[in-house]
Structures are given as C-alpha cells and as structure tokens.
Design an enzyme around this catalytic site. Structure first.
Site, PDB file in Angstrom:
ATOM      1  N   ASP A 138       0.874  -1.170   0.000  1.00 19.40           N
ATOM      2  CA  ASP A 138       0.000   0.000   0.000  1.00 19.40           C
ATOM      3  C   ASP A 138       0.916   1.226   0.000  1.00 19.40           C
ATOM      4  OD1 ASP A 138       0.916   0.288   2.604  1.00 19.40           O
ATOM      5  OD2 ASP A 138      -1.061   0.306   3.544  1.00 19.40           O
ATOM      6  N   HIS A 139       0.326   2.399   0.204  1.00 18.58           N
ATOM      7  CA  HIS A 139       1.124   3.629   0.199  1.00 18.58           C
ATOM      8  C   HIS A 139       2.201   3.622   1.281  1.00 18.58           C
ATOM      9  CE1 HIS A 139      -2.321   4.004   2.843  1.00 18.58           C
ATOM     10  NE2 HIS A 139      -1.671   4.910   3.542  1.00 18.58           N
ATOM     11  N   GLY A 145       2.542  -0.288   6.254  1.00 21.18           N
ATOM     12  CA  GLY A 145       3.220   0.467   7.300  1.00 21.18           C
ATOM     13  C   GLY A 145       3.770  -0.429   8.401  1.00 21.18           C
ATOM     14  N   THR A 146       2.912  -1.319   8.891  1.00 15.73           N
ATOM     15  CA  THR A 146       3.314  -2.246   9.958  1.00 15.73           C
ATOM     16  C   THR A 146       3.558  -3.668   9.464  1.00 15.73           C
ATOM     17  OG1 THR A 146       1.009  -2.793  10.355  1.00 15.73           O
ATOM     18  CG2 THR A 146       1.953  -0.993  11.680  1.00 15.73           C
ATOM     19  N   GLY A 147       3.011  -4.009   8.309  1.00 15.66           N
ATOM     20  CA  GLY A 147       3.018  -5.388   7.819  1.00 15.66           C
ATOM     21  C   GLY A 147       1.848  -6.195   8.349  1.00 15.66           C
ATOM     22  N   ILE A 148       1.107  -5.626   9.295  1.00 14.11           N
ATOM     23  CA  ILE A 148       0.040  -6.384   9.965  1.00 14.11           C
ATOM     24  C   ILE A 148      -1.209  -6.524   9.091  1.00 14.11           C
ATOM     25  CG2 ILE A 148      -1.511  -6.447  11.950  1.00 14.11           C
ATOM     26  CD1 ILE A 148       0.698  -4.943  13.542  1.00 14.11           C
ATOM     27  N   GLY A 149      -1.662  -5.421   8.539  1.00 14.10           N
ATOM     28  CA  GLY A 149      -2.869  -5.475   7.697  1.00 14.10           C
ATOM     29  C   GLY A 149      -2.665  -6.397   6.503  1.00 14.10           C
ATOM     30  N   MET A 150      -1.510  -6.305   5.876  1.00 13.13           N
ATOM     31  CA  MET A 150      -1.207  -7.174   4.737  1.00 13.13           C
ATOM     32  C   MET A 150      -1.220  -8.642   5.149  1.00 13.13           C
ATOM     33  SD  MET A 150      -0.833  -5.700   1.853  1.00 13.13           S
ATOM     34  CE  MET A 150      -0.220  -4.286   0.905  1.00 13.13           C
ATOM     35  N   HIS A 163       9.978 -24.086   9.188  1.00 14.90           N
ATOM     36  CA  HIS A 163       8.947 -24.760   9.996  1.00 14.90           C
ATOM     37  C   HIS A 163       7.537 -24.579   9.446  1.00 14.90           C
ATOM     38  CE1 HIS A 163      11.431 -24.975  13.996  1.00 14.90           C
ATOM     39  NE2 HIS A 163      12.129 -25.359  12.943  1.00 14.90           N
ATOM     40  N   ARG A 220       6.819 -33.646  11.224  1.00 15.64           N
ATOM     41  CA  ARG A 220       6.061 -32.925  12.258  1.00 15.64           C
ATOM     42  C   ARG A 220       5.619 -31.555  11.760  1.00 15.64           C
ATOM     43  NH1 ARG A 220      11.325 -31.830  13.439  1.00 15.64           N
ATOM     44  NH2 ARG A 220      11.875 -29.900  14.519  1.00 15.64           N
TER      45      ARG A 220
HETATM   46  C1  RB5 Z   1      -1.685   2.880   6.492  1.00 12.78           C
HETATM   47  O1  RB5 Z   1      -1.636   4.088   7.172  1.00 12.78           O
HETATM   48  C2  RB5 Z   1      -1.447   1.728   7.441  1.00 12.78           C
HETATM   49  O2  RB5 Z   1      -2.562   1.535   8.245  1.00 12.78           O
HETATM   50  C3  RB5 Z   1      -1.119   0.469   6.672  1.00 12.78           C
HETATM   51  O3  RB5 Z   1       0.011   0.700   5.887  1.00 12.78           O
HETATM   52  C4  RB5 Z   1      -0.779  -0.758   7.479  1.00 12.78           C
HETATM   53  O4  RB5 Z   1       0.169  -0.464   8.462  1.00 12.78           O
HETATM   54  C5  RB5 Z   1      -1.910  -1.515   8.021  1.00 12.78           C
HETATM   55  O5  RB5 Z   1      -1.761  -2.558   8.648  1.00 12.78           O
END
Ligand code: RB5
Length: 145
Positions: A9-10, A67-72, A99, A134
């Site tokens: 994303d951006h 930004g965090t890698g979490i949303g992706m 693993h 395993r």
């Molecule tokens: C965008 O501001 C941010 O929310 C996105 O890049 C990401 O970190 C979401 O998990």
C-alpha cells in the site's frame, strides 16, 4: 525459483520499489501487484490478488509491504493455502520457511529499515522448507480448523 509477487500500500510503496529493484538485480523475475504511487490506498486491494496468484501457483511466493506489515498479513492469510508471515527479524524469516513453509512474507516499512528488510527478504527466499513430518502435520492442521 519461479516468479516473485510483490505488492504494497502507500505505507510500503517506497520500500516495495526498492525491494523489487533489489530482487531484479539478484536475477529474480518479479511480478508487481501495485500500488503504483505513494497515494493512499487500501492494503486488502493489493493483498487479495497477490495471495490468489500465489495460492494458484502463478507465483512461487509473495512479498507484501505496508506500514506495519500487519494489515497485509491479516488480509493475505484469508486466502486458502496462504501462509503469510510478518517478519521483523532474520531469525523469524528463516524459521518461518523451515517450519511453517510460509509462502508470503509481510514487512512493516515503518518498523524495519531498508537494510534489514533486504536481509529478511534474502533469508526468506534462500531458506527451504525442512519437509520434516512434524512440520508437515502441523501445517496440514492449519487448513483443517
Ligand atoms: C496505512 O496508514 C497503514 O494503516 C497500513 O500501511 C498498514 O500499516 C496496516 O496494517
């Protein structure tokens, strides 16, 4: 190694561009799923098509940056057959291949610097799945929930 799918994303755009160039220089064939500018966009719109391409075998594996890698990571893991791993260190990148047989790596561009991100990507791509019984059993149970 087949094609490497890459997307952001951006929040991850600049790092994604840098990693795509790095991978091309290393001789990988890179398929870019966007985004194509630093303009604001929604990470699931990038993660879902990339995850589908990896699950379908059109690309060998994927790299997603936000930004965090979490949303992706959350969005990619909705696709059956996808095992996306958020990695902020080289140890996790190595172990999630050995693993978990992770097939998508996600990175937080606002968390890791470009040098570490490159090392994480290189480690992820260079490390094979161990193939141990395993680990195969445990991976199978992920889909059988
Ligand atoms: C965008 O501001 C941010 O929310 C996105 O890049 C990401 O970190 C979401 O998990």
């Amino acid at each position: 190694m087949g094609k490497i799918a890459i997307g952001s994303d951006h929040g991850g755009f600049e790092l994604k561009q840098m990693l795509a160039e790095h991978l091309k220089k290393e001789g990988y064939e890179v398929v870019d799923f966007g985004c194509d500018s630093p303009a604001s966009c929604d990470y699931p719109d990038i993660a879902h098509p990339l995850a589908k391409a990896v699950a379908a075998g059109e690309c060998a594996c994927g790299i997603l940056v936000c930004g965090t890698g979490i949303g992706m990571c959350m969005a990619a893991n909705k696709e059956p057959g996808i095992r996306a791993a958020l990695c902020g260190d080289v140890y996790s990148a190595k172990l999630t291949r050995e693993h978990n047989d992770a097939n998508v790596l996600t990175l937080g561009a606002r968390v890791v610097g470009p040098g570490l991100a490159e090392m994480i990507v290189d480690t992820f791509l260079a490390t094979p799945f161990s193939g141990d019984e395993r680990h195969m059993r445990r991976i199978g149970k992920i889909e059988q929930r």
